[in-house]
Motif scaffolding. Sequence first.
Motif, short mmCIF file in Angstrom:
data_model
loop_
_atom_site.label_atom_id
_atom_site.label_comp_id
_atom_site.label_asym_id
_atom_site.label_seq_id
_atom_site.Cartn_x
_atom_site.Cartn_y
_atom_site.Cartn_z
N GLY A 44 0.82 -1.21 0.00
CA GLY A 44 0.00 0.00 0.00
C GLY A 44 0.85 1.26 0.00
N THR A 45 1.88 1.28 0.82
CA THR A 45 2.79 2.42 0.86
C THR A 45 3.47 2.63 -0.49
OG1 THR A 45 3.20 2.08 3.22
CG2 THR A 45 4.84 3.37 2.02
N LYS A 66 -10.50 -1.65 -3.26
CA LYS A 66 -11.39 -0.50 -3.51
C LYS A 66 -10.67 0.81 -3.22
CE LYS A 66 -15.86 -2.67 -2.82
NZ LYS A 66 -17.01 -2.85 -1.93
N GLU A 67 -9.87 0.81 -2.15
CA GLU A 67 -9.12 2.01 -1.78
C GLU A 67 -8.15 2.41 -2.88
OE1 GLU A 67 -5.67 3.08 1.47
OE2 GLU A 67 -7.28 1.75 2.12
N PHE A 68 -7.57 1.43 -3.56
CA PHE A 68 -6.58 1.72 -4.57
C PHE A 68 -7.12 1.70 -6.00
CE2 PHE A 68 -3.91 0.70 -0.98
CZ PHE A 68 -2.93 1.67 -1.08
N GLN A 69 -8.42 1.53 -6.14
CA GLN A 69 -9.03 1.55 -7.47
C GLN A 69 -8.78 2.91 -8.12
OE1 GLN A 69 -13.14 0.53 -7.13
NE2 GLN A 69 -12.93 -1.17 -8.55
N GLY A 70 -8.35 2.89 -9.34
CA GLY A 70 -8.13 4.14 -10.04
C GLY A 70 -6.78 4.77 -9.77
N GLU A 71 -5.97 4.19 -8.89
CA GLU A 71 -4.63 4.74 -8.62
C GLU A 71 -3.56 4.01 -9.44
OE1 GLU A 71 -3.37 5.36 -4.62
OE2 GLU A 71 -5.33 6.03 -3.96
N GLN A 72 -3.98 3.38 -10.51
CA GLN A 72 -3.00 2.65 -11.33
C GLN A 72 -2.25 3.55 -12.26
OE1 GLN A 72 -4.66 -0.82 -13.18
NE2 GLN A 72 -5.94 -1.24 -11.45
#
Length: 160
Positions: free
Chosen positions: A120-121, A154-160
């Motif tokens: 995550g970091t 879900k938290e990282f969705q779209g942070e690709q």
Amino acid sequence: MIVVSDTSPLCYLLLINLVELLPQLYGRVIIPQSVCTELLNSDAPVVVKRWMAYPPDWLEIQSVTEEIDRALNDLDLGEREAIALAEQLKADLVLLDDRAARQLALKRNLSIIGVLGILGTAAKRGLISFPDAIAQLQQTTFRASPQLIERLLKEFQGEQ
């Protein structure tokens, strides 16, 4: 920053070919001798044994020089020594995945992070794609609750 690791985070990051995140995030990582022994164990995956046979410059092996508190006896040797070494060195962070070890470390006022937190970091810093890393991790023996994985994805969705 002083960072001490148990076996599991190193092993899983090696299995998904992301162990180089550790020096990028933390610089140097210290392990106790028992963790080195576990990583070289005949039951360890070949990639893990091969890596530990020729450890990188950023990995340091140190001995626990103080007596290990008996309150840690229910943990495996690597976890006991990682927590003891973290206390001995006054570490800023301990890399642990095992639930019981994490709970004991927190009770001892140690800051902890596991593989999911490391990923995550790294994702927040733009170093990796969190969903891709999780997909790789799920191909190993790593276990986490499906609800936790779903929430993190879900938290990282779209942070690709």
